[in-house]
Design a protein around this motif. Sequence first.
Motif, PDB file in Angstrom:
ATOM      1  N   ARG A 262     -10.938  69.230   6.821  1.00 14.30           N
ATOM      2  CA  ARG A 262      -9.900  68.231   7.077  1.00 14.30           C
ATOM      3  C   ARG A 262     -10.444  66.823   6.911  1.00 14.30           C
ATOM      4  O   ARG A 262      -9.750  65.924   6.446  1.00 14.30           O
TER       5      ARG A 262
ATOM      6  N   GLU B  24     -12.642  65.911   4.831  1.00 11.66           N
ATOM      7  CA  GLU B  24     -12.734  65.622   3.403  1.00 11.66           C
ATOM      8  C   GLU B  24     -11.362  65.362   2.796  1.00 11.66           C
ATOM      9  O   GLU B  24     -11.242  64.673   1.797  1.00 11.66           O
ATOM     10  N   VAL B  25     -10.334  65.916   3.395  1.00  7.07           N
ATOM     11  CA  VAL B  25      -8.989  65.662   2.878  1.00  7.07           C
ATOM     12  C   VAL B  25      -8.493  64.289   3.311  1.00  7.07           C
ATOM     13  O   VAL B  25      -7.953  63.527   2.513  1.00  7.07           O
ATOM     14  N   PHE B  26      -8.681  63.952   4.584  1.00  5.42           N
ATOM     15  CA  PHE B  26      -7.969  62.802   5.135  1.00  5.42           C
ATOM     16  C   PHE B  26      -8.817  61.551   5.322  1.00  5.42           C
ATOM     17  O   PHE B  26      -8.271  60.474   5.519  1.00  5.42           O
TER      18      PHE B  26
ATOM     19  N   HIS C 265     -11.944  59.476   1.338  1.00  9.98           N
ATOM     20  CA  HIS C 265     -11.729  58.467   0.302  1.00  9.98           C
ATOM     21  C   HIS C 265     -11.947  57.063   0.856  1.00  9.98           C
ATOM     22  O   HIS C 265     -12.182  56.143   0.091  1.00  9.98           O
TER      23      HIS C 265
ATOM     24  N   MET D 165     -14.673  56.317  -1.935  1.00  9.19           N
ATOM     25  CA  MET D 165     -14.374  55.959  -3.314  1.00  9.19           C
ATOM     26  C   MET D 165     -13.765  54.568  -3.422  1.00  9.19           C
ATOM     27  O   MET D 165     -14.051  53.822  -4.348  1.00  9.19           O
ATOM     28  N   ILE D 166     -12.942  54.197  -2.449  1.00 13.49           N
ATOM     29  CA  ILE D 166     -12.276  52.907  -2.517  1.00 13.49           C
ATOM     30  C   ILE D 166     -13.295  51.780  -2.460  1.00 13.49           C
ATOM     31  O   ILE D 166     -13.249  50.832  -3.233  1.00 13.49           O
TER      32      ILE D 166
ATOM     33  N   ARG E 192     -15.503  51.659  -5.711  1.00  9.06           N
ATOM     34  CA  ARG E 192     -14.907  51.088  -6.913  1.00  9.06           C
ATOM     35  C   ARG E 192     -14.839  49.578  -6.827  1.00  9.06           C
ATOM     36  O   ARG E 192     -14.238  48.934  -7.679  1.00  9.06           O
TER      37      ARG E 192
ATOM     38  N   ARG F 201      -0.076  62.851   9.788  1.00  8.63           N
ATOM     39  CA  ARG F 201      -0.622  63.784   8.810  1.00  8.63           C
ATOM     40  C   ARG F 201      -1.505  64.839   9.447  1.00  8.63           C
ATOM     41  O   ARG F 201      -1.552  65.971   8.997  1.00  8.63           O
TER      42      ARG F 201
ATOM     43  N   GLU G 288      -7.051  61.290  -9.584  1.00  9.45           N
ATOM     44  CA  GLU G 288      -8.246  61.511 -10.387  1.00  9.45           C
ATOM     45  C   GLU G 288      -9.247  60.390 -10.196  1.00  9.45           C
ATOM     46  O   GLU G 288     -10.424  60.622  -9.974  1.00  9.45           O
TER      47      GLU G 288
ATOM     48  N   LEU H 281      -9.276  57.711  -7.843  1.00  9.42           N
ATOM     49  CA  LEU H 281      -9.687  57.425  -6.463  1.00  9.42           C
ATOM     50  C   LEU H 281     -10.076  58.698  -5.723  1.00  9.42           C
ATOM     51  O   LEU H 281     -10.711  58.645  -4.675  1.00  9.42           O
TER      52      LEU H 281
ATOM     53  N   ILE I  58      -8.176  60.948  -4.142  1.00  4.54           N
ATOM     54  CA  ILE I  58      -7.454  61.282  -2.918  1.00  4.54           C
ATOM     55  C   ILE I  58      -6.924  62.703  -3.055  1.00  4.54           C
ATOM     56  O   ILE I  58      -6.381  63.067  -4.097  1.00  4.54           O
ATOM     57  N   ASP I  59      -7.102  63.500  -2.021  1.00  4.92           N
ATOM     58  CA  ASP I  59      -6.634  64.878  -2.030  1.00  4.92           C
ATOM     59  C   ASP I  59      -5.102  64.897  -2.005  1.00  4.92           C
ATOM     60  O   ASP I  59      -4.476  64.061  -1.363  1.00  4.92           O
TER      61      ASP I  59
ATOM     62  N   ARG J  91      -3.263  66.677  -0.377  1.00  4.02           N
ATOM     63  CA  ARG J  91      -2.743  66.893   0.970  1.00  4.02           C
ATOM     64  C   ARG J  91      -2.698  65.615   1.795  1.00  4.02           C
ATOM     65  O   ARG J  91      -2.060  65.571   2.832  1.00  4.02           O
ATOM     66  N   PHE J  92      -3.392  64.568   1.360  1.00 10.85           N
ATOM     67  CA  PHE J  92      -3.281  63.307   2.092  1.00 10.85           C
ATOM     68  C   PHE J  92      -1.852  62.789   1.997  1.00 10.85           C
ATOM     69  O   PHE J  92      -1.311  62.245   2.954  1.00 10.85           O
TER      70      PHE J  92
END
Lengths: 220, 248
Positions: free
Chosen positions: A96, A98-100, A103, A114-115, A118, A159, B60, B62, B64-65, B67-68
């Motif tokens: 979870r 890693e999903v939420f 990033h 990632m944000i 970049r 979420r 792709e 960024l 983001i999954d 499911r987010f």
Amino acid sequence: MTKTDWTRCFAIVAAAISLAGCHNDMWTQPKLRAQQESDFFADGQADRMPVPGTIARGGLKEDEAYFTGRRNGKLVADLPSRVVLSKELLARGKERFEVFCTHCHGYAGDGKGMIAQRGLSLRRPPASYHTQRLREMPIGHFFEVMSRGFGVMFSQATRVPVEDRWAIAAYIRALQLSHDFDASSLAPDETQKLNVPADEQLGLPGAHKKGEAEGAPSKE
Amino acid sequence: MPQLFSRKVNTYSRVTLFCALALPAGLIFAGSAITRSAANTNVNVPLDQPVPFSHKHHTEELGIDCRFCHPSVETSAKAGVPSTETCMACHSQIWTNAPALKPVRESYEKGTPIRWQRVNKVPEFVYFDHSIHIARGLNCNTCHGPVQKMHITWKGNYFFMRWCLECHNEPEKYLYADPAHPDMEPRQKAFELYKKNKYGQDLTPVEWRNLEGQPLKFDAKQVEAGKKLVEKYGVKTKQLTDCWTCHR
């Protein structure tokens, strides 16, 4: 009219009647589906919110520590009794997280998601979990940050359901331990394992290497 | 006595006979071609959306999954379009003045939802459920086409009954295990594909085709493996093509 004319006439009328049967009231039915528009309700939405104060059967949130992360107004230092610390809990937390969260906060929780990578930094960068202040924070704090948001970070409550929030909080604790650890206290065979690159330990071959090469044009 | 019919009539009658057979066939062919064409189904046609939301940027680039933004997809029938608040989690801080995002900011301030055009839809007499398909490890692109490549979302497949049945008849031709993580939960495997793509890991030809939203083209061995998975997951093959499965 001749006989054939009558036949023709009949055929045309029959065709017209059967064509008239082709309407689409089964395609778009009077029922409402999720997220549909509705001209019945004043706000034009089919989705309705429960009346304030509604409690679903079995949904009474009596367990204060579990639902708010606080007991008698103080942040809880341990997982509430309903949450059992286990390998499965941490695995769920990792998934979870890693999903939420990754990033923004990065796979290692170092605030380099990632944000940020970049070059698009948020006005306030995502926090790293590996600071003395956060290591000392009781676990209830992490639950509360997810439930209510913190500073410029929005709440994740819509979420991430409550049980997953606890799983994530437990996983964050594990991440913190992994980054604040005296490696010299390990047995030699365990020290060997430490030489595995960090990304592979995370079960994510290539993550860090690729992350550094992020500015390169994509392979497409 | 002169001939009643000239020689030419032979040709006429042949042509007439041919037309009598070919015309209906041609009409049926044309009819079905029109039904399946983009003009009717909107397949591969990006719609005019209020905000130029790009899955390519967000998933792709960024990473983001899915499911987010589509959190209910694993657990319920609907994947749902994300709330404005989901966008504002980032866009309250990034690209805060972008004109493209004006409708998002307005929606957040006024509390009125953004009116996205619906891209994928089955008629309302059809019952569809996302969660069971994800639980069996079907990647979104199997049905939605190469979502991670779409700048503006388009429809990847026409959702005719025939199309659903192709898979419900032979699910073994669509199920495969991730070679890198053979024991991964199928639900998780469905999303792993995007991550593997993002981090440039090796993909098998089948995974590539899946990612691109193309037919998987299993060979005999893969079908055998698929059959094992059907058994392992306990797919109820007997009832998959019963009318009540999708019409209830």
